[in-house]
Write a protein that holds these residues in place. Sequence first.
Motif, mmCIF file in Angstrom:
data_model
loop_
_atom_site.group_PDB
_atom_site.id
_atom_site.type_symbol
_atom_site.label_atom_id
_atom_site.label_comp_id
_atom_site.label_asym_id
_atom_site.label_seq_id
_atom_site.Cartn_x
_atom_site.Cartn_y
_atom_site.Cartn_z
ATOM 1 N N ASP A 36 0.346 -1.344 -0.190
ATOM 2 C CA ASP A 36 0.337 -0.177 -0.169
ATOM 3 C C ASP A 36 0.796 1.293 -0.260
ATOM 4 N N GLU A 37 1.912 0.836 0.916
ATOM 5 C CA GLU A 37 2.704 2.736 0.577
ATOM 6 C C GLU A 37 3.598 2.561 -1.078
ATOM 7 N N ALA A 38 3.828 1.775 -1.545
ATOM 8 C CA ALA A 38 4.196 1.245 -2.617
ATOM 9 C C ALA A 38 4.001 2.138 -3.175
ATOM 10 N N SER A 45 -3.828 2.527 -7.698
ATOM 11 C CA SER A 45 -4.003 1.782 -6.608
ATOM 12 C C SER A 45 -2.757 -0.028 -6.121
ATOM 13 N N PRO A 46 -3.784 -0.426 -5.291
ATOM 14 C CA PRO A 46 -2.454 -1.648 -4.672
ATOM 15 C C PRO A 46 -2.898 -2.595 -5.674
ATOM 16 N N GLN A 47 -4.304 -2.686 -6.001
ATOM 17 C CA GLN A 47 -5.088 -3.767 -7.038
ATOM 18 C C GLN A 47 -3.631 -4.033 -7.888
ATOM 19 N N GLN A 48 -4.338 -2.556 -8.730
ATOM 20 C CA GLN A 48 -3.196 -2.059 -10.106
ATOM 21 C C GLN A 48 -1.600 -2.484 -9.779
ATOM 22 N N LEU A 49 -0.607 -2.271 -8.588
ATOM 23 C CA LEU A 49 0.975 -2.650 -8.056
ATOM 24 C C LEU A 49 0.879 -4.018 -8.300
#
Length: 338
Positions: A36-38, A45-49
């Motif tokens: 979440d931080e990255a 978004s975290p999902q996209q990352l």
Amino acid sequence: MSEPTARPPASGAKDQVARLLTLVPYLHARESVRLDEAAAALGVSPQQLLKDLKVLLMCGLPGGYPDDLIDVDLDALEDPGGDGVIRISNADYLSRPMRLTPTEASAVVVALRALRNGASPDTRQVVDRALAKLEAAAAEAVSARIDPGRDGADVDTALLARRLQEATTAGRQVRLTYFVPARDEESERVVDPRGVVTGQGWSYLDAYCHSAEAPRLFRLDRISSAEVLDSATTTDPEPPRDLSEGLFARSSSTTVATLRLAAPARWVVDYYPVEEVRALGEGPDAAWEVDLLVADERWLTRLLLRLAPHARLVRPEEFTDSFLAEATRTLGLYEQLT
């Protein structure tokens, strides 16, 4: 309480490549970072990352074997008991700056200079910045005099092309020492360079030759020396010719010559670019009439001497006198020997 601002969708292959190129150096600069931080730092978004990290699993060095690909610890990100920390391995090479061999660097420099000639002012500024960095790096590599091994000739040719292109850009004359296969000798001439071009797998300098008083193509691997002079070019600047359709193209400096070839001389059609071929009969012994472009009358004379007595010049008639004079002179030399 205000609604959170929705992030724009982060889709598309081009956007994803840009994110991956940013992601790896970002992770290398930090020993550990949560998903979440990255995501917040990278603006996705975290999902996209997480989707991007799964694509990263399929990236790596050529070969595609497990040891060649980047490894991502997905268990830490997807399992309920995972700590949510991003961990990648086998990607140390991405944290190092890219190193080009002298051949690669010189080839890129030549390509960028060719691109610069027809680029818009905005694009030219970008190309100039890239050229400045590449040329500085290439000069440092060449000064080290690393043995190029089997690619030595390619390195020399690429560096020669670079110097000739620089002379073209600066509007400086060049003194060439050039090997002429037809005469089996080296000749020295001063030329006004117009640019380096490629055709039929070879690199050429397109230039106005002051000895021939006409434009000429000089194959780079036949140039034994090239000295950039302080004198400026004296002919009007012209873009280098387009060799995509062959080395010979119709222009004010070329003439269409028609030859009649007997069967033993028909190899000319396979060896030289011809405009048209007309069979004058049927069967394997039939003569052919061919049209070819001639930029130098002396070249045509030497070709006819090689083909004699199996070839005859049909037109233009003005070339006949010079050929007959040269043939008479050659026969005279034979008579002196006997």
